[in-house]
Design an enzyme around this catalytic site. Sequence first.
Site, PDB file in Angstrom:
ATOM      1  N   HIS A   1      10.527   9.800 -28.829  1.00  0.00           N
ATOM      2  CA  HIS A   1       9.383  10.613 -28.406  1.00  0.00           C
ATOM      3  C   HIS A   1       9.619  12.086 -28.755  1.00  0.00           C
ATOM      4  CE1 HIS A   1       6.053  12.046 -25.984  1.00  0.00           C
ATOM      5  NE2 HIS A   1       6.881  12.862 -25.356  1.00  0.00           N
TER       6      HIS A   1
ATOM      7  N   LYS B   1       6.360  23.979 -16.120  1.00  0.00           N
ATOM      8  CA  LYS B   1       5.565  22.788 -15.801  1.00  0.00           C
ATOM      9  C   LYS B   1       5.011  22.885 -14.378  1.00  0.00           C
ATOM     10  CE  LYS B   1       4.972  17.889 -15.936  1.00  0.00           C
ATOM     11  NZ  LYS B   1       5.337  16.574 -16.401  1.00  0.00           N
TER      12      LYS B   1
ATOM     13  N   LYS C   1       2.587  12.019 -12.179  1.00  0.00           N
ATOM     14  CA  LYS C   1       1.976  10.943 -12.976  1.00  0.00           C
ATOM     15  C   LYS C   1       2.910   9.742 -12.994  1.00  0.00           C
ATOM     16  CE  LYS C   1      -0.723  13.472 -16.449  1.00  0.00           C
ATOM     17  NZ  LYS C   1      -0.819  13.708 -17.905  1.00  0.00           N
TER      18      LYS C   1
ATOM     19  N   ASN D   1      -0.011  19.135 -23.451  1.00  0.00           N
ATOM     20  CA  ASN D   1      -0.105  18.241 -24.617  1.00  0.00           C
ATOM     21  C   ASN D   1       0.252  18.944 -25.917  1.00  0.00           C
ATOM     22  OD1 ASN D   1      -0.989  15.846 -23.340  1.00  0.00           O
ATOM     23  ND2 ASN D   1      -2.994  16.784 -23.052  1.00  0.00           N
TER      24      ASN D   1
ATOM     25  N   HIS E   1       2.388  12.187 -30.751  1.00  0.00           N
ATOM     26  CA  HIS E   1       2.097  10.797 -30.363  1.00  0.00           C
ATOM     27  C   HIS E   1       1.704   9.950 -31.563  1.00  0.00           C
ATOM     28  CE1 HIS E   1       1.352  11.746 -25.862  1.00  0.00           C
ATOM     29  NE2 HIS E   1       2.524  11.166 -26.023  1.00  0.00           N
TER      30      HIS E   1
ATOM     31  N   ARG F   1      -3.914  21.794 -17.407  1.00  0.00           N
ATOM     32  CA  ARG F   1      -2.776  20.886 -17.595  1.00  0.00           C
ATOM     33  C   ARG F   1      -2.758  20.308 -19.004  1.00  0.00           C
ATOM     34  NH1 ARG F   1      -0.109  16.446 -13.373  1.00  0.00           N
ATOM     35  NH2 ARG F   1       1.537  15.816 -14.812  1.00  0.00           N
TER      36      ARG F   1
ATOM     37  N   GLU G   1      10.834  18.941 -25.140  1.00  0.00           N
ATOM     38  CA  GLU G   1       9.960  19.382 -24.035  1.00  0.00           C
ATOM     39  C   GLU G   1      10.407  20.753 -23.517  1.00  0.00           C
ATOM     40  OE1 GLU G   1       7.430  17.466 -23.718  1.00  0.00           O
ATOM     41  OE2 GLU G   1       8.123  15.471 -24.322  1.00  0.00           O
TER      42      GLU G   1
ATOM     43  N   ARG H   1       0.807  -1.241   0.000  1.00  0.00           N
ATOM     44  CA  ARG H   1       0.000   0.000   0.000  1.00  0.00           C
ATOM     45  C   ARG H   1       0.827   1.272   0.000  1.00  0.00           C
ATOM     46  NH1 ARG H   1      -3.071  -3.074   3.606  1.00  0.00           N
ATOM     47  NH2 ARG H   1      -4.921  -3.916   2.598  1.00  0.00           N
TER      48      ARG H   1
ATOM     49  N   HIS I   1       1.859  17.281 -28.864  1.00  0.00           N
ATOM     50  CA  HIS I   1       1.783  15.842 -28.604  1.00  0.00           C
ATOM     51  C   HIS I   1       0.650  15.132 -29.332  1.00  0.00           C
ATOM     52  CE1 HIS I   1       4.776  16.759 -25.620  1.00  0.00           C
ATOM     53  NE2 HIS I   1       4.871  15.494 -25.253  1.00  0.00           N
TER      54      HIS I   1
ATOM     55  N   GLU J   1      -5.286  17.237 -14.308  1.00  0.00           N
ATOM     56  CA  GLU J   1      -5.561  17.451 -15.732  1.00  0.00           C
ATOM     57  C   GLU J   1      -7.041  17.608 -16.055  1.00  0.00           C
ATOM     58  OE1 GLU J   1      -2.856  15.185 -18.159  1.00  0.00           O
ATOM     59  OE2 GLU J   1      -4.027  15.574 -19.962  1.00  0.00           O
TER      60      GLU J   1
HETATM   61  N1  LIG Z   1       5.187  10.816 -15.751  1.00  0.00           N
HETATM   62  C1  LIG Z   1       5.156  11.769 -16.645  1.00  0.00           C
HETATM   63  O1  LIG Z   1       4.555  12.827 -16.448  1.00  0.00           O
HETATM   64  C2  LIG Z   1       5.887  11.584 -17.922  1.00  0.00           C
HETATM   65  C3  LIG Z   1       6.113  12.668 -18.778  1.00  0.00           C
HETATM   66  C4  LIG Z   1       6.852  12.464 -19.932  1.00  0.00           C
HETATM   67  C5  LIG Z   1       7.323  11.201 -20.239  1.00  0.00           C
HETATM   68  N2  LIG Z   1       7.075  10.165 -19.386  1.00  0.00           N
HETATM   69  C6  LIG Z   1       7.594   8.824 -19.676  1.00  0.00           C
HETATM   70  O2  LIG Z   1       9.011   8.870 -19.707  1.00  0.00           O
HETATM   71  C7  LIG Z   1       9.484   7.814 -20.529  1.00  0.00           C
HETATM   72  C8  LIG Z   1      10.572   8.329 -21.417  1.00  0.00           C
HETATM   73  O3  LIG Z   1      11.633   8.824 -20.626  1.00  0.00           O
HETATM   74  P1  LIG Z   1      13.136   8.770 -21.137  1.00  0.00           P
HETATM   75  O4  LIG Z   1      13.251   9.418 -22.453  1.00  0.00           O
HETATM   76  O5  LIG Z   1      13.974   9.228 -20.024  1.00  0.00           O
HETATM   77  O6  LIG Z   1      13.305   7.213 -21.417  1.00  0.00           O
HETATM   78  P2  LIG Z   1      14.256   6.106 -20.746  1.00  0.00           P
HETATM   79  O7  LIG Z   1      14.021   6.026 -19.300  1.00  0.00           O
HETATM   80  O8  LIG Z   1      14.063   4.875 -21.563  1.00  0.00           O
HETATM   81  O9  LIG Z   1      15.724   6.695 -20.990  1.00  0.00           O
HETATM   82  C9  LIG Z   1      16.211   6.826 -22.301  1.00  0.00           C
HETATM   83  C10 LIG Z   1      17.538   6.069 -22.472  1.00  0.00           C
HETATM   84  O10 LIG Z   1      18.575   6.816 -21.840  1.00  0.00           O
HETATM   85  C11 LIG Z   1      19.283   5.981 -20.928  1.00  0.00           C
HETATM   86  N3  LIG Z   1      19.787   6.859 -19.877  1.00  0.00           N
HETATM   87  C12 LIG Z   1      19.070   7.564 -18.980  1.00  0.00           C
HETATM   88  N4  LIG Z   1      19.875   8.364 -18.266  1.00  0.00           N
HETATM   89  C13 LIG Z   1      21.139   8.148 -18.716  1.00  0.00           C
HETATM   90  C14 LIG Z   1      22.403   8.709 -18.399  1.00  0.00           C
HETATM   91  N5  LIG Z   1      22.528   9.683 -17.482  1.00  0.00           N
HETATM   92  N6  LIG Z   1      23.488   8.247 -19.069  1.00  0.00           N
HETATM   93  C15 LIG Z   1      23.361   7.313 -20.043  1.00  0.00           C
HETATM   94  N7  LIG Z   1      22.196   6.755 -20.406  1.00  0.00           N
HETATM   95  C16 LIG Z   1      21.089   7.186 -19.747  1.00  0.00           C
HETATM   96  C17 LIG Z   1      18.271   4.962 -20.482  1.00  0.00           C
HETATM   97  O11 LIG Z   1      18.916   3.803 -19.978  1.00  0.00           O
HETATM   98  C18 LIG Z   1      17.556   4.691 -21.797  1.00  0.00           C
HETATM   99  O12 LIG Z   1      18.300   3.821 -22.591  1.00  0.00           O
HETATM  100  C19 LIG Z   1       8.292   7.287 -21.293  1.00  0.00           C
HETATM  101  O13 LIG Z   1       7.933   6.040 -20.775  1.00  0.00           O
HETATM  102  C20 LIG Z   1       7.207   8.321 -21.025  1.00  0.00           C
HETATM  103  O14 LIG Z   1       5.918   7.751 -21.026  1.00  0.00           O
HETATM  104  C21 LIG Z   1       6.388  10.335 -18.252  1.00  0.00           C
HETATM  105 ZN   LIG Z   2       6.396  14.492 -24.172  1.00  0.00          ZN
END
Ligand SMILES: NC(=O)c1ccc[n+]([C@@H]2O[C@H](COP(=O)([O-])OP(=O)(O)OC[C@H]3O[C@@H](n4cnc5c(N)ncnc54)[C@H](O)[C@@H]3O)[C@@H](O)[C@H]2O)c1
Ligand SMILES: [Zn+2]
Length: 359
Positions: free
Chosen positions: A256, A216, A136, A234, A241, A230, A178, A114, A237, A226
């Site tokens: 992305h 943000k 999120k 998007n 997307h 919020r 972003e 929990r 996006h 949202e």
């Molecule tokens: N929660 C939210 O509000 C929100 C907002 C935007 C995106 N997201 C989510 O975030 C995810 C994408 O995030 P991301 O682009 O960080 O993806 P990710 O976590 O897959 O990281 C991208 C790549 O970079 C590598 N990496 C990360 N930090 C590193 C570092 N310092 N040195 C070397 N390699 C490194 C990771 O291992 C991976 O291979 C998606 O799943 C998306 O849905 C969430």
């Molecule tokens: Zn985004």
Amino acid sequence: MHTLRLNDYPIHIGSGQWPQLRALVEALDPSRLLVLCDAHTRIYCLPRLQEELEVPEHQVVTIPAGERHKTLDSCRYIWERMMQLKLDRRALMLNLGGGVVGDMGGLCACLFKRGLPFVQLPTSLLAQVDASVGGKLAIDFASVKNSIGLFANPEAVFIFPGFLATLPERELRSGFAEVIKHALLGDPGHWAELKGLNSLSGLDWPALLVRSLRVKQRIVEEDPREAGPRKLLNFGHTVGHALESAFLLSESPLTHGEAVAIGLVCECYLSHLKVGLSLEVVQEVAGLVRSLYPHRNISNHLLPQLLELMQNDKKNEGGEIRFSLLQAPGQGRYDLPCDRDEIADSLGFYNSHSLSLFS
Ligand SMILES: NC(=O)c1ccc[n+]([C@@H]2O[C@H](COP(=O)([O-])OP(=O)(O)OC[C@H]3O[C@@H](n4cnc5c(N)ncnc54)[C@H](O)[C@@H]3O)[C@@H](O)[C@H]2O)c1
Ligand SMILES: [Zn+2]
């Protein structure tokens, strides 16, 4: 060094924040300390954390890197490890990684017994400027991105810009989309500084992160769940997307941020058509995207698939495709329907404009 507050948790930004992290761990006095990383952050980021944390006793759980591991199977693995380690609700989880580790680690922490406290230590630009902030948390399920999740806040977010040094260039550019989005939506002065960039080297990352995160923070604070404003986040996006999904199984998928960068150009063009964004700004955005991102031709035969994907976007109501658009830098509007011809025109604008330098 800088600290922002979002609802009831702090976001610490800067390389001098390690003492604050140590102090937080000490204050929480956890029964166990668990660090979640992926295969890359275990190599590139964990040694620094271990050096700085000065906590001898901690456990490390590592998941494979990449979005395709943001799944229930990975959660099951994490929870199994947490069970084996006999964690209780006084344990603390540190999520050291990009958005995948942050989203999934936070979700796993919230649901285990929990809920146990967690701290976000984002290491990618996308996670530092976007994913780690805003509460999120989600995983992908049944091929639908972020379909199982919840809203929950961490104890704190610590953003160490130094981690960006090992991030692959393509990931850095991806996260930068972003930054562009935040500047356009909420900081015209920042946009004015960014619009002439043609490279990401030599940027003052700590200052840039603070500025981008403020946008943000302001938007999320006003509307954490949202219900309205919020949705502005998007921007870029709806088209982004759809492009990301459409190219997912192609020979050269888009990241992305690459998809969002194209989405920003298209949605700026739609903003011009629908809410009077000046053509000058539309061209500036197209120019910046052209100088930072590789060109992709969005061929006409993709259009039906893209429209279908946009139609299924969760933001829509009553069969319309709704967008968050920009009246001027700093002035966003949301829930604006655009029709198919307008969307097709915006993709045509991207195609012609993103190539014009080379043709
Ligand atoms: N929660 C939210 O509000 C929100 C907002 C935007 C995106 N997201 C989510 O975030 C995810 C994408 O995030 P991301 O682009 O960080 O993806 P990710 O976590 O897959 O990281 C991208 C790549 O970079 C590598 N990496 C990360 N930090 C590193 C570092 N310092 N040195 C070397 N390699 C490194 C990771 O291992 C991976 O291979 C998606 O799943 C998306 O849905 C969430
Ligand atoms: Zn985004």
